[in-house]
Design a protein around this motif. Structure first.
Motif, PDB file in Angstrom:
ATOM      1  N   LEU A 133       0.877  -1.043  -0.010  1.00 25.30           N
ATOM      2  CA  LEU A 133      -0.089   0.064   0.112  1.00 25.30           C
ATOM      3  C   LEU A 133       0.830   1.259   0.026  1.00 25.30           C
ATOM      4  CD1 LEU A 133      -2.851  -0.968   2.460  1.00 25.30           C
ATOM      5  CD2 LEU A 133      -3.189  -0.643   0.285  1.00 25.30           C
ATOM      6  N   LYS A 134       1.972   1.402   0.704  1.00 25.33           N
ATOM      7  CA  LYS A 134       2.915   2.510   0.670  1.00 25.33           C
ATOM      8  C   LYS A 134       3.425   2.556  -0.383  1.00 25.33           C
ATOM      9  CE  LYS A 134       3.871   2.501   5.698  1.00 25.33           C
ATOM     10  NZ  LYS A 134       4.840   2.163   6.813  1.00 25.33           N
ATOM     11  N   LYS A 135       3.896   1.463  -1.338  1.00 27.27           N
ATOM     12  CA  LYS A 135       4.392   1.610  -2.626  1.00 27.27           C
ATOM     13  C   LYS A 135       3.441   2.388  -3.455  1.00 27.27           C
ATOM     14  CE  LYS A 135       6.932  -1.048  -5.936  1.00 27.27           C
ATOM     15  NZ  LYS A 135       6.292  -0.159  -7.096  1.00 27.27           N
ATOM     16  N   GLU A 141      -0.604   5.877  -7.195  1.00 28.29           N
ATOM     17  CA  GLU A 141      -2.012   4.988  -7.339  1.00 28.29           C
ATOM     18  C   GLU A 141      -2.802   5.372  -6.481  1.00 28.29           C
ATOM     19  OE1 GLU A 141      -0.720   0.889  -8.119  1.00 28.29           O
ATOM     20  OE2 GLU A 141       1.093   1.583  -8.996  1.00 28.29           O
ATOM     21  N   LEU A 142      -2.518   5.733  -5.144  1.00 25.73           N
ATOM     22  CA  LEU A 142      -3.443   5.810  -4.047  1.00 25.73           C
ATOM     23  C   LEU A 142      -3.418   7.181  -3.263  1.00 25.73           C
ATOM     24  CD1 LEU A 142      -3.363   2.401  -2.046  1.00 25.73           C
ATOM     25  CD2 LEU A 142      -5.405   3.263  -3.414  1.00 25.73           C
ATOM     26  N   SER A 143      -4.054   7.796  -2.798  1.00 24.85           N
ATOM     27  CA  SER A 143      -3.851   9.054  -2.109  1.00 24.85           C
ATOM     28  C   SER A 143      -3.657   8.805  -0.805  1.00 24.85           C
ATOM     29  CB  SER A 143      -5.247   9.929  -2.090  1.00 24.85           C
ATOM     30  OG  SER A 143      -6.169   9.273  -1.234  1.00 24.85           O
ATOM     31  N   GLU A 144      -2.823   9.635   0.017  1.00 21.70           N
ATOM     32  CA  GLU A 144      -2.535   9.444   1.259  1.00 21.70           C
ATOM     33  C   GLU A 144      -3.626   8.911   2.192  1.00 21.70           C
ATOM     34  OE1 GLU A 144      -0.264  11.996   4.729  1.00 21.70           O
ATOM     35  OE2 GLU A 144      -0.090  12.545   2.931  1.00 21.70           O
ATOM     36  N   ASP A 145      -5.036   9.537   2.037  1.00 25.97           N
ATOM     37  CA  ASP A 145      -6.060   9.157   2.899  1.00 25.97           C
ATOM     38  C   ASP A 145      -6.449   7.605   2.559  1.00 25.97           C
ATOM     39  OD1 ASP A 145      -6.001  11.510   3.929  1.00 25.97           O
ATOM     40  OD2 ASP A 145      -7.679  12.404   2.823  1.00 25.97           O
ATOM     41  N   GLN A 146      -6.428   7.524   1.403  1.00 27.19           N
ATOM     42  CA  GLN A 146      -7.030   5.907   0.962  1.00 27.19           C
ATOM     43  C   GLN A 146      -5.934   4.995   1.518  1.00 27.19           C
ATOM     44  OE1 GLN A 146      -6.784   6.747  -3.381  1.00 27.19           O
ATOM     45  NE2 GLN A 146      -9.221   6.448  -3.752  1.00 27.19           N
TER      46      GLN A 146
END
Length: 179
Positions: A133-135, A141-146
């Motif tokens: 997820l961090k990668k 690919e993902l926002s910080e909140d997501q």
């Protein structure tokens, strides 16, 4: 869903390991991990014989090939189960002696160790999922909140499976300590 499936497999694996720990009663699953050197290959005992429990203190093993009788007997004697097989030429019987209080405590410690190994496996799965997820967050690919929400979900899932593992451990310890 993939994460949940691998955590479920980890818990099931630990549960199968619990089944190999002796309680005071005869149980065919005690012999699940036992392999016999049969024609030069390590073969699971279950594929060489029928295993049954005629009463609560006896495991009966009826080999499909009577020539493997001695090999099965040797494998049981050499195992870490601490059981002595009795061979009458047709079947092998193993009497399960009642456990002493000290032996019961040893088995509880063993169950705790297996549970801890299961928890470590769950934590490793969690760590890998969070790193992924961090990668994804780093790659955009993902926002910080997501990412944070997903990490919270991974942690909740891990907590749920660890609680399930604890429940299985408690049941196994109760089973071992029951006289």
């Amino acid at each position: 869903m993939e994460l949940e499936a691998s955590m479920r497999k980890s818990v099931e694996s630990t549960q199968r390991t619990f089944n190999t720990i002796r309680t005071g009663r005869a149980n065919p699953s005690l012999l699940d991990k036992l392999t016999v050197e049969y024609y030069g290959a390590d073969t699971p005992l279950r594929s060489l014989a029928t295993i049954s429990t005629p009463d609560s203190q006896t495991i009966q093993i009826q080999p499909f090939d009577s020539g493997s009788m001695g090999l099965i007997e040797k494998a049981i004697s050499m195992s870490d189960l601490g059981l002595t097989p009795n061979n009458d030429g047709k079947v092998i019987r193993i009497n399960i002696p009642p456990l002493t209080e000290e032996r019961r405590k040893d088995f509880c410690k063993l169950a705790s160790r297996y549970a801890e190994e299961g928890k470590v496996a769950l934590r490793n799965i969690r760590r890998d999922a969070i790193e992924k997820l961090k990668k994804q967050e780093k790659d955009g690919e993902l926002s910080e909140d997501q990412s944070r929400d997903q990490q919270d979900n991974v942690q909740k899932l891990t907590d749920r499976f660890i609680a399930e593992l604890e429940k299985h451990l408690t049941e196994k310890e109760a089973d071992i300590l029951r006289v």
